[in-house]
Design an enzyme around this catalytic site. Structure first.
Site, PDB file in Angstrom:
ATOM      1  N   PHE A  12      10.902   9.156   2.028  1.00  0.00           N
ATOM      2  CA  PHE A  12      11.534   9.200   0.524  1.00  0.00           C
ATOM      3  C   PHE A  12      11.076   9.290  -0.744  1.00  0.00           C
ATOM      4  CE2 PHE A  12      12.154   4.470  -2.074  1.00  0.00           C
ATOM      5  CZ  PHE A  12      13.006   4.793  -2.948  1.00  0.00           C
ATOM      6  N   ILE A  13       9.489   8.949  -0.925  1.00  0.00           N
ATOM      7  CA  ILE A  13       9.303   9.380  -2.163  1.00  0.00           C
ATOM      8  C   ILE A  13       8.930  11.036  -1.744  1.00  0.00           C
ATOM      9  CG2 ILE A  13       6.681   8.622  -3.695  1.00  0.00           C
ATOM     10  CD1 ILE A  13       6.593   6.573  -1.963  1.00  0.00           C
ATOM     11  N   SER A  54      -0.853   1.809  -1.841  1.00  0.00           N
ATOM     12  CA  SER A  54       0.140   0.596  -0.758  1.00  0.00           C
ATOM     13  C   SER A  54      -0.906  -1.170  -2.009  1.00  0.00           C
ATOM     14  CB  SER A  54       0.438   0.327   0.140  1.00  0.00           C
ATOM     15  OG  SER A  54       1.640  -0.052   0.166  1.00  0.00           O
ATOM     16  N   TYR A  68      -1.132  -1.002   8.886  1.00  0.00           N
ATOM     17  CA  TYR A  68      -0.623   0.120   7.710  1.00  0.00           C
ATOM     18  C   TYR A  68      -1.340  -0.820   6.227  1.00  0.00           C
ATOM     19  CZ  TYR A  68       1.770   2.165   3.543  1.00  0.00           C
ATOM     20  OH  TYR A  68       1.674   2.825   2.550  1.00  0.00           O
ATOM     21  N   ASN A 104       6.884  -2.624  -3.854  1.00  0.00           N
ATOM     22  CA  ASN A 104       7.925  -2.439  -3.810  1.00  0.00           C
ATOM     23  C   ASN A 104       9.199  -1.415  -4.358  1.00  0.00           C
ATOM     24  OD1 ASN A 104       7.014  -5.402  -3.944  1.00  0.00           O
ATOM     25  ND2 ASN A 104       7.624  -4.804  -1.784  1.00  0.00           N
ATOM     26  N   LYS A 131      15.284   5.342   6.073  1.00  0.00           N
ATOM     27  CA  LYS A 131      14.122   4.414   6.776  1.00  0.00           C
ATOM     28  C   LYS A 131      14.614   2.881   7.332  1.00  0.00           C
ATOM     29  CE  LYS A 131      11.499   3.692   3.196  1.00  0.00           C
ATOM     30  NZ  LYS A 131      10.853   3.050   1.684  1.00  0.00           N
ATOM     31  N   PHE A 154      17.349 -14.048   3.494  1.00  0.00           N
ATOM     32  CA  PHE A 154      16.716 -15.230   4.500  1.00  0.00           C
ATOM     33  C   PHE A 154      16.466 -16.530   3.550  1.00  0.00           C
ATOM     34  CE2 PHE A 154      13.323 -11.235   5.893  1.00  0.00           C
ATOM     35  CZ  PHE A 154      14.379 -11.176   6.908  1.00  0.00           C
ATOM     36  N   GLY A 190      15.979 -18.693   2.143  1.00  0.00           N
ATOM     37  CA  GLY A 190      14.487 -19.224   1.372  1.00  0.00           C
ATOM     38  C   GLY A 190      13.730 -18.068  -0.021  1.00  0.00           C
ATOM     39  N   TYR A 239       4.087 -11.140   6.197  1.00  0.00           N
ATOM     40  CA  TYR A 239       4.669 -10.678   5.112  1.00  0.00           C
ATOM     41  C   TYR A 239       4.740 -11.548   4.036  1.00  0.00           C
ATOM     42  CZ  TYR A 239       9.822 -10.419   3.460  1.00  0.00           C
ATOM     43  OH  TYR A 239      11.254 -10.808   3.014  1.00  0.00           O
TER      44      TYR A 239
END
Length: 259
Positions: free
Chosen positions: A10-11, A91, A108, A136, A145, A168, A170, A236
């Site tokens: 992508f990038i 990242s 990762y 992000n 992706k 999701f 919340g 997460y």
């Protein structure tokens, strides 16, 4: 001559588009170790290292170490040996659920921490090295992706396909620092900062709820709420926000969607 790794990603594709008038050597995972036979380092003016296994749910430690750590360190050694400026993708996942403390939540992210520490330990050996902790990233060209695409792209696809997007429960409490891929490419290629590892985000987090509402408004869709998946518990990121490193007018999600 410029070397770009991960040019099919992508990038990486965006860097390739931006540098279309340059002579570019393209390196992907499938040919990365064959690249050891490359012998024209004296002609290389810049290394842009974007290639990696970037799936945050990947548990294949051997593959992650092979591509994300060992190959990165080998490429760094070439940049040092031949004194070639190097710009590489780190990242924001290295921070986990903190904003400035190293606390990786997946393999990762751990691989990125290892590479960043290696660079920090060897930074004085480089002519120039800049690591960018991408926050992000969203933008055009994410279709391949699938589940790893940004919420902006995933929500857009869901609404176009079904008339509804899934959030999701919340999601108003999940905030991320979303940055447009075009801004990433512009800053990486055109900054004049010294060697270092930098946060690259807008420093202005947006909730998933707000992203969903903007996409729903753009495409006249509805929002459906689903339970938070058990397999993502503890892995997460609920909040990301870059340190203010850049004097730059970032693209907002609203501007990107042309609302």
């Amino acid at each position: 001559m410029i070397i770009i790794t991960g040019h099919e990603g992508f990038i990486g594709k965006k860097f390739l588009e931006k540098l279309k008038d340059k002579e570019v050597i393209k390196v992907e995972k499938r040919n990365s170790w064959h690249f050891h036979s490359f012998n024209e380092w004296d002609k290389v003016e810049l290394i842009i290292h974007q290639g990696a296994i970037s799936d945050t749910t990947c548990t294949n430690l051997k593959a992650i170490n092979h591509f994300n750590v060992e190959f990165t360190e080998w490429l760094c050694e070439q940049a040092i040996r031949y004194q070639i400026p190097m710009k590489y993708a780190s990242s924001a996942s290295v921070y986990g659920n903190t904003s400035d403390i190293i606390n990786p939540l997946n393999y990762y992210a751990i691989s990125k921490v290892i590479s960043d520490y290696w660079v920090q330990d060897n930074i004085d050996r480089f002519k120039l090295v800049q690591g960018f902790r991408y926050f992000n990233v969203y933008g055009d060209g994410e279709d391949h992706k699938e589940d790893q695409a940004s919420p902006v792209s995933k929500f857009t696809k869901q609404v176009k396909d079904t008339g509804a997007l899934k959030l999701f429960e919340g999601s108003d409490k999940f905030l991320r620092d979303f940055i447009c891929v075009d801004d990433i490419v512009d800053i990486v290629l055109n900054n004049d900062k010294p060697s270092g590892i930098y946060d690259l985000g807008t420093s202005n987090p947006t909730s998933f709820q707000e992203v969903g509402e903007l996409v729903a408004e753009k495409y006249n869709g509805i929002i459906k709420y689903i339970p938070f998946p058990e397999h993502l518990e503890g892995k997460y990121q609920t909040y990301t926000c870059a340190k203010k490193e850049w004097d730059y007018k970032f693209t907002t999600i609203k501007e990107y969607l042309q609302l």
